[in-house]
Design a protein around this motif. Structure first.
Motif, PDB file in Angstrom:
ATOM      1  N   VAL A1227      54.005  59.305  54.861  1.00  0.00           N
ATOM      2  CA  VAL A1227      53.515  60.433  53.971  1.00  0.00           C
ATOM      3  C   VAL A1227      52.562  59.848  52.964  1.00  0.00           C
ATOM      4  N   MET A1228      51.163  60.289  52.925  1.00  0.00           N
ATOM      5  CA  MET A1228      50.283  60.073  52.016  1.00  0.00           C
ATOM      6  C   MET A1228      50.839  60.539  50.443  1.00  0.00           C
ATOM      7  N   ASP A1229      51.183  59.862  49.717  1.00  0.00           N
ATOM      8  CA  ASP A1229      51.679  60.062  48.436  1.00  0.00           C
ATOM      9  C   ASP A1229      50.837  59.707  47.277  1.00  0.00           C
ATOM     10  N   CYS A1230      50.191  60.852  46.719  1.00  0.00           N
ATOM     11  CA  CYS A1230      49.299  60.650  45.556  1.00  0.00           C
ATOM     12  C   CYS A1230      50.114  60.215  44.142  1.00  0.00           C
ATOM     13  N   THR A1231      51.177  60.115  43.882  1.00  0.00           N
ATOM     14  CA  THR A1231      51.985  59.568  43.025  1.00  0.00           C
ATOM     15  C   THR A1231      51.849  58.165  42.924  1.00  0.00           C
ATOM     16  N   ARG A1232      51.360  57.432  43.958  1.00  0.00           N
ATOM     17  CA  ARG A1232      51.096  55.777  44.064  1.00  0.00           C
ATOM     18  C   ARG A1232      49.677  55.457  43.686  1.00  0.00           C
ATOM     19  N   ALA A1233      48.874  56.620  43.113  1.00  0.00           N
ATOM     20  CA  ALA A1233      47.507  56.032  42.907  1.00  0.00           C
ATOM     21  C   ALA A1233      47.521  55.176  41.651  1.00  0.00           C
ATOM     22  N   ALA A1234      48.394  55.574  40.594  1.00  0.00           N
ATOM     23  CA  ALA A1234      48.401  54.641  39.149  1.00  0.00           C
ATOM     24  C   ALA A1234      48.756  53.241  39.721  1.00  0.00           C
ATOM     25  N   TRP A1235      49.713  53.130  40.522  1.00  0.00           N
ATOM     26  CA  TRP A1235      50.373  51.787  40.782  1.00  0.00           C
ATOM     27  C   TRP A1235      49.033  51.207  41.737  1.00  0.00           C
ATOM     28  N   ALA A1236      48.577  51.743  42.640  1.00  0.00           N
ATOM     29  CA  ALA A1236      47.292  51.203  43.542  1.00  0.00           C
ATOM     30  C   ALA A1236      46.228  50.935  42.613  1.00  0.00           C
ATOM     31  N   LEU A1237      45.912  51.603  41.621  1.00  0.00           N
ATOM     32  CA  LEU A1237      44.682  51.193  40.589  1.00  0.00           C
ATOM     33  C   LEU A1237      45.049  50.010  40.062  1.00  0.00           C
ATOM     34  N   ASN A1238      46.503  49.832  39.356  1.00  0.00           N
ATOM     35  CA  ASN A1238      46.734  48.816  38.588  1.00  0.00           C
ATOM     36  C   ASN A1238      46.721  47.343  39.454  1.00  0.00           C
ATOM     37  N   ARG A1239      47.273  47.757  40.669  1.00  0.00           N
ATOM     38  CA  ARG A1239      46.918  46.546  41.761  1.00  0.00           C
ATOM     39  C   ARG A1239      45.740  45.974  41.914  1.00  0.00           C
ATOM     40  N   ALA A1240      44.774  46.866  42.122  1.00  0.00           N
ATOM     41  CA  ALA A1240      43.452  46.815  42.509  1.00  0.00           C
ATOM     42  C   ALA A1240      42.681  45.851  41.547  1.00  0.00           C
ATOM     43  N   THR A1241      42.905  46.497  40.193  1.00  0.00           N
ATOM     44  CA  THR A1241      42.187  45.735  39.013  1.00  0.00           C
ATOM     45  C   THR A1241      42.770  44.158  38.865  1.00  0.00           C
ATOM     46  N   HIS A1242      43.752  43.951  39.343  1.00  0.00           N
ATOM     47  CA  HIS A1242      44.366  42.676  39.365  1.00  0.00           C
ATOM     48  C   HIS A1242      43.713  41.953  40.498  1.00  0.00           C
ATOM     49  N   ALA A1243      43.484  42.651  41.674  1.00  0.00           N
ATOM     50  CA  ALA A1243      42.915  41.885  42.859  1.00  0.00           C
ATOM     51  C   ALA A1243      41.656  41.429  42.704  1.00  0.00           C
ATOM     52  N   VAL A1244      40.815  42.363  41.902  1.00  0.00           N
ATOM     53  CA  VAL A1244      39.446  41.935  41.781  1.00  0.00           C
ATOM     54  C   VAL A1244      38.849  41.309  40.585  1.00  0.00           C
ATOM     55  N   LYS A1245      39.791  40.610  39.831  1.00  0.00           N
ATOM     56  CA  LYS A1245      39.444  39.935  38.565  1.00  0.00           C
ATOM     57  C   LYS A1245      38.304  38.934  38.637  1.00  0.00           C
ATOM     58  N   THR A1246      38.338  38.306  39.767  1.00  0.00           N
ATOM     59  CA  THR A1246      37.193  37.237  39.903  1.00  0.00           C
ATOM     60  C   THR A1246      35.871  37.820  40.384  1.00  0.00           C
ATOM     61  N   ALA A1247      36.095  39.047  41.447  1.00  0.00           N
ATOM     62  CA  ALA A1247      34.831  39.459  41.740  1.00  0.00           C
ATOM     63  C   ALA A1247      34.136  40.572  41.000  1.00  0.00           C
ATOM     64  N   VAL A1248      34.956  41.313  39.878  1.00  0.00           N
ATOM     65  CA  VAL A1248      34.324  42.360  39.260  1.00  0.00           C
ATOM     66  C   VAL A1248      34.436  42.010  37.696  1.00  0.00           C
ATOM     67  N   PRO A1249      33.386  42.230  37.083  1.00  0.00           N
ATOM     68  CA  PRO A1249      33.332  41.943  35.328  1.00  0.00           C
ATOM     69  C   PRO A1249      34.223  42.695  34.764  1.00  0.00           C
ATOM     70  N   LEU A1250      34.720  42.204  33.567  1.00  0.00           N
ATOM     71  CA  LEU A1250      35.922  43.060  32.850  1.00  0.00           C
ATOM     72  C   LEU A1250      35.634  44.604  32.544  1.00  0.00           C
ATOM     73  N   GLU A1251      34.392  44.730  32.274  1.00  0.00           N
ATOM     74  CA  GLU A1251      33.965  46.098  31.612  1.00  0.00           C
ATOM     75  C   GLU A1251      33.985  47.064  32.935  1.00  0.00           C
ATOM     76  N   GLN A1252      33.882  46.411  34.225  1.00  0.00           N
ATOM     77  CA  GLN A1252      33.903  47.342  35.441  1.00  0.00           C
ATOM     78  C   GLN A1252      35.012  47.526  35.943  1.00  0.00           C
ATOM     79  N   ARG A1253      36.014  46.558  35.496  1.00  0.00           N
ATOM     80  CA  ARG A1253      37.556  46.709  35.932  1.00  0.00           C
ATOM     81  C   ARG A1253      38.141  47.864  34.942  1.00  0.00           C
ATOM     82  N   MET A1254      37.602  47.802  33.790  1.00  0.00           N
ATOM     83  CA  MET A1254      38.543  48.585  32.725  1.00  0.00           C
ATOM     84  C   MET A1254      37.950  50.134  33.063  1.00  0.00           C
ATOM     85  N   VAL A1255      36.692  50.344  33.487  1.00  0.00           N
ATOM     86  CA  VAL A1255      35.912  51.598  33.779  1.00  0.00           C
ATOM     87  C   VAL A1255      36.871  52.670  34.328  1.00  0.00           C
TER      88      VAL A1255
END
Length: 1261
Positions: A1227-1255
């Motif tokens: 099942v595609m579950d839209c309630t996972r979006a907040a958790w997925a974004l949280n994991r994504a911002t952690h995953a891209v810390k070295t590739a994406v500047p701070l203000e673009q992770r926060m945006v």
């Protein structure tokens, strides 16, 4: 076969304007059985056989044509012509026709009669020639037959006839009369009758034209218009050509008829019966004698003639008791003679005359042929009684009668020309327009009736519109219904449109319309109304140059509008100009002028208003002197005295605050109390009296500190803000002032004042017919923006946290709250009462459609009409909601949610409301269950937050100029402040009091908090063991919600799950002037396509296909959407915020007009999609919130500009975490979006500047 014929009757019917003989028969048992008409039909056959010596075969052919209604056909003419050619005539016969002439002037107040046009048949070559407007009908008989028309038909007595007829006398014996035909407006008449007369040797012949006063049953012969004696020889001398017969002059004009004579053949049998002999009797002779004497009176003004006429008519009435068929005629004849005597001052009793006409009308109800003339006769009596006595009731009744009469009078008739003329309905219209303004429902109904008497093009329509506008606006003054004010403005606009440049009354109508617009601007706070009013007043003043008699009025009106605009915008140039205009007006109204008191009052008001800002004591002292001068000119019964009283009171209060002179404040209070004496409890002016009185009590409390004065001030605040006749903006302003003063003096009524503010504000916004106008209304009220947080802060300070949550929710997001009411799910209601649910849904749909359509209207008049219709629907909707609330389980249907309702938002994790008030800054944590928790933020003030958000915005802009590896030191310092001063105290309560660890939390920021990236709060410190100190995103999965209600609504809609479909929408080449090209858009769409699981049907639109229409369709047809393009927030009008498409922008307004209940998730890879405007931050009006409102339960948005080159890293990490190892059947579950974004911002810390992770932020479930 033998044939038996019996003929009962021959009837005449007018077919296309002339009489035709018709026969009816039955075929029974092989015989032609005719009804018992044998005398007439036998006579007809006898005539054709003996007079023309026809054989039976020829007669049978002619009778057959008669039987089939072919009397005037070509075939009948052919039969007759052939037989006449073969059988020469033995006796000469003649036929005559009559034709009308032009009208002559009519006497004022005389009555005219209707007109019937007689159509003309084309002539046939074998028949006698037919002349224009006359028809020659040849019935083979040994007579002369005229067909009659006449013109210049004037009645000697000036009375309006119901019709005109011609009678012909042979040897002093009346033997024939025409039909009674209606007189036309050109004083001509057409009958189309045919008469047959005996041709004895040189008989004496006379022709009379007579007026009949009954279209139905006649009483007597009517009034003689003209009589002419002649012989057969005089007729025969004219041969076959038309000729005029002129009668003796009537009122200086000669009536005439035109005859045409034709020769026919017949035998000399003289036994044919004459048609329609007139019955002579005593009652008829008395009636005719009365007409004759009355005509003599009207021409000679001899009172004895009038008395004789009335005596004759009274004799007739005596012989027509109740139930007599001629009683109505007898009543009318006597009444008319009495009325004319009254007009000439020869009769004094008009009341009896009016009663006679009224009795006659009662005997001639609707559909009676004489009903129209009876209506007119009664209006004449009422008009003359009004003319001499000035009785308003008479002119009221006359208007109602004319409203009934005019539709019954066809155009072109004599009665119409009189009734619709200057001395008819125009007199009534002018009389009604001259009446005092009556704001009652009955008075306004009368004005509407009078307006219907003035169709488009009528010269009195502008004035009548203006008078109706005054009456409707007066009702608004009394009861405060905005529909009345809108209607008044509509009527005023039409009046102005009917008075183009150069019209004598244009200046007056411009001023009146402008005055109404100023009034509405005060009531609703629409600045466009005020600007339009000033333009109209300036145009009116331009039409009143120096020495113009009405220049003083235009000067005062423009001055008042400028003072109002100064109060709204504070431009001192408006006030300076207003005072200059008032001073000029005062010079035009020297001592003794009737309106000098008004100008003194208005100049004083302007000076006092300027003093309130400038504090120049000279202005205040002059204002007090001017008010006193105005009051001296106002008598105790002056209708505007109360205004001068309470305005002088206000000026004295201001001087008391300056000088501390007790006599000023005592007089001020006494003046206010005096102003109430002449005002009813619902008079609109009481609102202003309450305002001035609370100001007086509050001023005295500030100096003398008597608690009783504070209580009295609060009570008058309460009365003023709740007074129902005043406009919402004024009442809201008063309630806000109440709340502010209660806060200052720590009065317990503060929470009540805030609650009143929200109720009034909600009602005010609900009256607006479009989404944009609702926001305009919300921003127009000064001081309203901080009400939600100030109210919540007040409740917190009073230890009422549940109420604080309710107030914060009730005051925030009102735009979304109002709109969502019209989309409220009603499944439970549909089960309980399907009919009510259906009615509610239909009305909600109608209101939404009306709001959407009104948003595109630019014409002011059309906008006013749309607003009235919108409010009509709103009242129906409110009635439906009230009915639903009467159901046992729906008592709180659509009411502001209670704390228990709102706590449902915290079902999956706590909701944290951050309150930024001028009185205190704090947070309220709403847990999954139990009471809310208060988190004080002692280190933060509203000023601190304002500075912090500004510094964050500058740091973000600066960071965007740095390279990806350059440290964001400024931003780091600010995020540390956010952590230490704001989020750390909240985290401590979550962890230690609520025992919550690594769970979902929802942030609901208010005011200045909405512009601070709370989710990115970070200590940027290390622990003693050298480990990194955890930040907020390490501890919790953060989401945002615009309001708690929005989160509750999204959760409720999660029940409706459908098969997933995924659309990617990308526009990297928006076109010239729409922003730079986004080179990574196509690759981002391809990436998303690869990462979305195959279980979802996938659609992709980009390039030329990515238009506004294409994007809207994709949003509506799919449950999951990824959108990559330019996004732009409009800071001035947030509903114009948009996604840039190939052709037209996809605006927030376009989005929220769609209802997409099946939608689930949207990723907005565009700039500025989750940031609201600074003017109304608590309304949270942005693109992400709009998508959530339209149906998307979970949305990823952005707080500022997105770097196209690095956004794809976040996108990739997000979808990888969103759909990890999703297998078939998952099942595609839209309630996972907040958790997925949280994991994504952690995953891209070295590739994406701070203000673009926060945006990127998550909103929703």
């Amino acid at each position: 076969m033998s044939t038996t014929m019996s003929l009962a009757k021959v009837w005449y019917c007018h077919l296309r304007g002339f009489p035709t003989l018709w026969f009816s028969f039955l075929l029974l048992g092989g015989k032609i059985i005719l009804p018992p008409w044998h005398r007439q039909l036998n006579w007809t056959s006898h005539h054709f056989r003996r007079e023309l010596f026809m054989p039976f075969s020829t007669l049978a052919q002619i009778l057959l044509l008669v039987l089939v209604g072919d009397l005037h056909s070509q075939r009948l003419c052919d039969h007759i012509s052939v037989y006449r050619a073969e059988h020469p005539p033995t006796i000469r016969k003649y036929a005559c026709s009559v034709t009308p002439r032009s009208q002559s002037p009519t006497k004022p107040n005389s009555i005219r009669s209707p007109h019937i046009i007689t159509p003309i048949f084309p002539s046939h070559s074998s028949c006698p020639p037919l002349y224009p407007s006359s028809i020659l009908i040849i019935l083979l008989h040994r007579n002369i037959m005229p067909v009659i028309r006449g013109k210049n038909i004037l009645v000697p007595s000036w009375r309006i006839p119901t019709g005109i007829y011609v009678s012909i006398n042979v040897d002093s014996r009346r033997c024939w009369k025409s039909a009674i035909s209606v007189l036309s407006s050109d004083e001509s008449v057409a009958w189309g009758d045919t008469v047959t007369l005996p041709s004895n040797a040189s008989p004496a012949l006379s022709v009379e034209i007579r007026a009949s006063y009954e279209l139905g049953r006649m009483l007597g012969g009517g009034e003689v218009i003209g009589e002419l004696q002649m012989s057969w020889d005089e007729l025969l001398d004219h041969g076959d050509h038309p000729f005029d017969l002129s009668f003796p002059a009537v009122r200086g004009v000669q009536p005439s008829i035109t005859l045409k004579v034709a020769v026919v053949h017949a035998s000399d049998d003289q036994n044919a019966a004459l048609v329609d002999p007139l019955v002579d009797c005593e009652i008829a002779r008395d009636a005719d004698a009365g007409h004759a004497r009355f005509a003599s009176y009207m021409n000679n003004e001899n009172v004895s003639d009038l008395n004789d006429a009335m005596d004759h008519f009274q004799l007739v009435l005596n012989q027509c008791p109740v139930g007599h068929p001629d009683r109505a005629t007898a009543l009318t004849n006597l009444a008319w003679a009495c009325l004319q005597g009254y007009i000439q001052n020869d009769v004094e009793d008009i009341d009896t005359t009016t009663s006679l006409f009224r009795d006659a009308l009662a005997l001639r109800p609707q559909h009676h042929p004489d009903h129209p003339l009876s209506l007119y006769n009664l209006t004449e009596a009422l008009n003359w009684r009004h003319d001499k006595n000035g009785t308003a009731g008479d002119i009221h009744e006359a208007a109602q009668l004319y409203h009934e009469l005019l539709p019954l009078c066809p155009e072109g008739t004599y009665l119409r020309s009189i009734a619709a003329g200057e001395n008819g309905v125009d007199y009534v219209i002018v009389g009604c327009n001259g009446l005092p303004t009556d704001a009652s429902d009955e008075g306004i109904h009368l004005r509407r009736v009078v307006l219907e008497l003035c169709p488009l093009g009528h010269r009195l329509r502008p004035r009548t519109l203006d008078m109706l506008a005054h009456a409707v606006e007066a009702r608004f003054d009394q009861h405060g219904s905005i529909d009345d004010l809108d209607t008044s403005i509509q009527l005023g606009r039409e009046a102005v449109s009917l008075c183009p440049e150069g019209h004598a009354d244009r200046e007056a109508y411009l001023n009146n319309l402008a005055f109404s617009l100023v009034f509405r601007s005060q009531h609703q706070g629409n600045p466009d109304d005020l600007d339009e009013a000033i333009s109209l007043h300036e145009a009116a003043l331009h039409l009143c140059p120096i020495a113009h008699e009405f220049r003083d009025y235009s000067l005062g009106n423009l001055g008042a509008a400028l003072v109002n605009r100064y109060k709204k915008r504070g431009d001192i140039r408006d006030m300076t100009r207003a005072i200059t205009l008032y001073r000029e007006a005062l010079t035009l109204r020297p001592p003794g002028h009737l309106c000098r008191d008004t100008t003194l009052h208005n100049l004083a008001l302007a000076l006092k208003t300027r003093y309130d800002k400038s504090q120049v004591s000279e202005d205040l002292n002059e204002a007090i002197d001017l008010y006193r001068g105005s009051l001296m000119l106002n008598g105790l019964d002056h209708p505007e005295r109360h205004r001068t009283l309470y305005n002088l009171s206000s000026a004295l209060c201001s001087r008391f605050m300056q000088t501390r002179e007790n006599e000023d404040i005592e007089e001020a209070i006494a003046l206010c109390q005096e102003s109430f004496a002449a005002l009813s409890s619902l008079h609109p002016a009481r609102h202003f009296g309450y305002m001035r009185l609370q100001g007086a009590y509050l001023s005295r409390y500030q100096i003398l500190h008597d608690p009783a004065d504070l209580l009295l001030a609060v009570e008058n605040f309460r009365l003023a803000s709740r007074h129902p006749t005043q406009g919402f903006p004024q009442r809201i302003a008063e309630a806000i002032d109440w709340a502010r003063q209660a806060e200052v003096y720590q009065h317990e009524s503060a929470l009540e004042a805030y609650q009143v503010c929200f109720e009034l504000f909600d009602s005010h916004v609900m009256t607006r017919s479009s989404i944009i106008s609702r926001r305009e209304a919300a921003t127009a009220v000064g001081g309203a923006q901080s009400l939600p947080v100030d109210a919540a802060s007040c409740a917190i300070r009073r230890d009422n946290l549940r109420h604080a949550v309710e107030l914060a929710e009730q005051g925030r997001g009102q735009q979304w709250s109002l709109a969502s009411r019209l989309r409220n799910p009603v499944e439970d209601l549909e089960s309980a009462n399907p009919a009510l649910a259906h009615n509610y849904l239909e009305l909600s749909k109608s209101i939404s459609n009306a709001a959407q359509s009104s948003a595109t209207i630019t014409d002011r008049a059309a906008a006013d009409r749309a607003a009235i219709e919108y409010r009509r629907l709103t009242r129906q909707w409110e009635a439906a909601v009230a009915e639903i609330r009467h159901l046992p389980a729906f008592s709180r249907f659509l009411l502001p949610p209670s704390y228990s309702d709102l706590q449902a938002a915290a079902r999956q994790g706590p909701v944290i409301i951050l309150i930024a008030s001028q009185y205190s800054c704090s947070a309220i944590i709403v847990p999954t269950s139990g009471d809310p928790h208060h988190v004080p933020l002692p280190s933060v003030t509203l000023t601190d937050l304002t500075n912090l958000k500004d510094r964050v915005a500058r740091a973000i802009r600066h960071a965007s100029t740095l390279g990806p590896k350059v440290p964001r030191n400024d931003l780091i310092v600010l995020l540390r402040t956010v952590w230490d001063d704001i989020m750390l105290p909240i985290v401590n309560v979550l962890r230690h009091d609520l025992k919550l660890k690594y769970c979902r939390i929802w942030l609901c920021p208010t005011a200045a908090f909405t512009s601070i990236p709370l989710h990115a709060a970070h200590p940027f410190r290390t622990n003693q063991d050298s480990s990194r100190e955890q930040c907020l995103e390490d501890l919790y999965i953060c989401s945002y919600t615009p309001t708690l209600s929005a989160l509750v609504r999204s959760r409720q809609m999660m029940k409706k799950r459908v098969t997933p479909s995924f659309a990617t929408i990308g526009q990297g080449q928006p076109g010239a002037g729409k922003g730079k090209a986004l080179k990574a858009v196509d690759s981002e769409l391809e990436l998303v396509h690869k990462l979305v699981p195959a279980i979802a049907r996938h659609t992709s639109i980009s390039g030329d296909a990515a238009t506004r229409a294409g994007a809207l369709e994709a949003l509506q047809q799919n449950t999951w959407v990824h959108l990559a393009c330019h996004g732009k927030q409009d800071p001035k009008q947030p509903y114009n915020s948009h996604f840039v498409m190939r052709d037209e922008d996809l605006t927030l307004l376009n989005i929220i007009e769609r209802d997409i209940p099946h939608a689930e998730f949207a990723f907005l890879s565009a700039c500025h999609t989750a940031v609201g405007d600074e003017e109304t931050p608590d309304e949270v009006i942005h693109l992400a919130a709009g998508l959530q409102f339209s149906g998307f339960k979970s949305v990823i948005g952005t707080l500022w500009q997105v770097d196209d080159s690095v956004a794809k890293h976040v996108v990739k990490a997000f979808y990888e975490n969103m759909f990890p190892d999703l297998k078939d059947g998952g099942v595609m579950d839209c309630t996972r979006a907040a958790w997925a974004l949280n994991r994504a911002t952690h995953a891209v810390k070295t590739a994406v500047p701070l203000e673009q992770r926060m945006v990127f932020v998550h909103i929703g479930v």
